[in-house]
Write a protein that holds these residues in place. Structure first.
Motif, mmCIF file in Angstrom:
data_model
loop_
_atom_site.group_PDB
_atom_site.id
_atom_site.type_symbol
_atom_site.label_atom_id
_atom_site.label_comp_id
_atom_site.label_asym_id
_atom_site.label_seq_id
_atom_site.Cartn_x
_atom_site.Cartn_y
_atom_site.Cartn_z
ATOM 1 N N ILE A 61 3.996 5.689 -5.663
ATOM 2 C CA ILE A 61 3.966 5.675 -7.137
ATOM 3 C C ILE A 61 2.886 6.616 -7.654
ATOM 4 O O ILE A 61 3.089 7.342 -8.625
ATOM 5 C CB ILE A 61 3.757 4.237 -7.658
ATOM 6 N N GLU A 62 1.726 6.647 -7.013
ATOM 7 C CA GLU A 62 0.629 7.513 -7.432
ATOM 8 C C GLU A 62 1.001 8.986 -7.319
ATOM 9 O O GLU A 62 0.566 9.806 -8.131
ATOM 10 C CB GLU A 62 -0.611 7.256 -6.580
ATOM 11 N N LYS A 63 1.828 9.339 -6.338
ATOM 12 C CA LYS A 63 2.208 10.734 -6.138
ATOM 13 C C LYS A 63 3.156 11.240 -7.224
ATOM 14 O O LYS A 63 3.259 12.420 -7.458
ATOM 15 C CB LYS A 63 2.851 10.925 -4.759
ATOM 16 N N HIS A 64 3.871 10.333 -7.864
ATOM 17 C CA HIS A 64 4.851 10.757 -8.874
ATOM 18 C C HIS A 64 4.274 10.703 -10.226
ATOM 19 O O HIS A 64 3.777 10.323 -10.967
ATOM 20 C CB HIS A 64 6.116 9.891 -8.796
ATOM 21 N N LYS B 104 0.834 -1.204 0.000
ATOM 22 C CA LYS B 104 0.000 0.000 0.000
ATOM 23 C C LYS B 104 0.865 1.250 0.000
ATOM 24 O O LYS B 104 0.590 2.207 -0.714
ATOM 25 C CB LYS B 104 -0.921 0.012 1.220
ATOM 26 N N SER C 16 2.394 1.729 -3.429
ATOM 27 C CA SER C 16 1.391 2.195 -4.380
ATOM 28 C C SER C 16 1.126 3.684 -4.216
ATOM 29 O O SER C 16 1.004 4.421 -5.192
ATOM 30 C CB SER C 16 0.082 1.435 -4.199
ATOM 31 N N LYS C 17 1.046 4.141 -2.975
ATOM 32 C CA LYS C 17 0.801 5.568 -2.714
ATOM 33 C C LYS C 17 1.962 6.412 -3.206
ATOM 34 O O LYS C 17 1.764 7.498 -3.748
ATOM 35 C CB LYS C 17 0.558 5.802 -1.224
#
Length: 57
Positions: free
Chosen positions: A54-57, A48, A51-52
């Motif tokens: 990766i989502e921010k970049h 988790k 994943s967070k």
């Protein structure tokens, strides 16, 4: 991350061996299952977090 995956596999195999020897409802099987659950929860938390990030970049 690879080491955790290996540790999870080792505990999974250990739990199956204990269950085969002592039965599914034995105390030792329950303890082994709880340890495996703890490792899986750590793995899930790591996934988790990754994943967070990766989502921010």
């Amino acid at each position: 991350m690879k080491a955790l995956d290996t540790l999870i596999e080792e505990y999974r195999n250990k739990m199956f061996l204990i269950a085969r020897e002592d039965g599914l409802n034995s105390h030792r099987t329950l303890i082994a299952s709880q340890h495996l659950d703890e490792l899986l929860n750590i793995k899930m938390t790591e996934c988790k977090t990754t994943s967070k990030l990766i989502e921010k970049h």
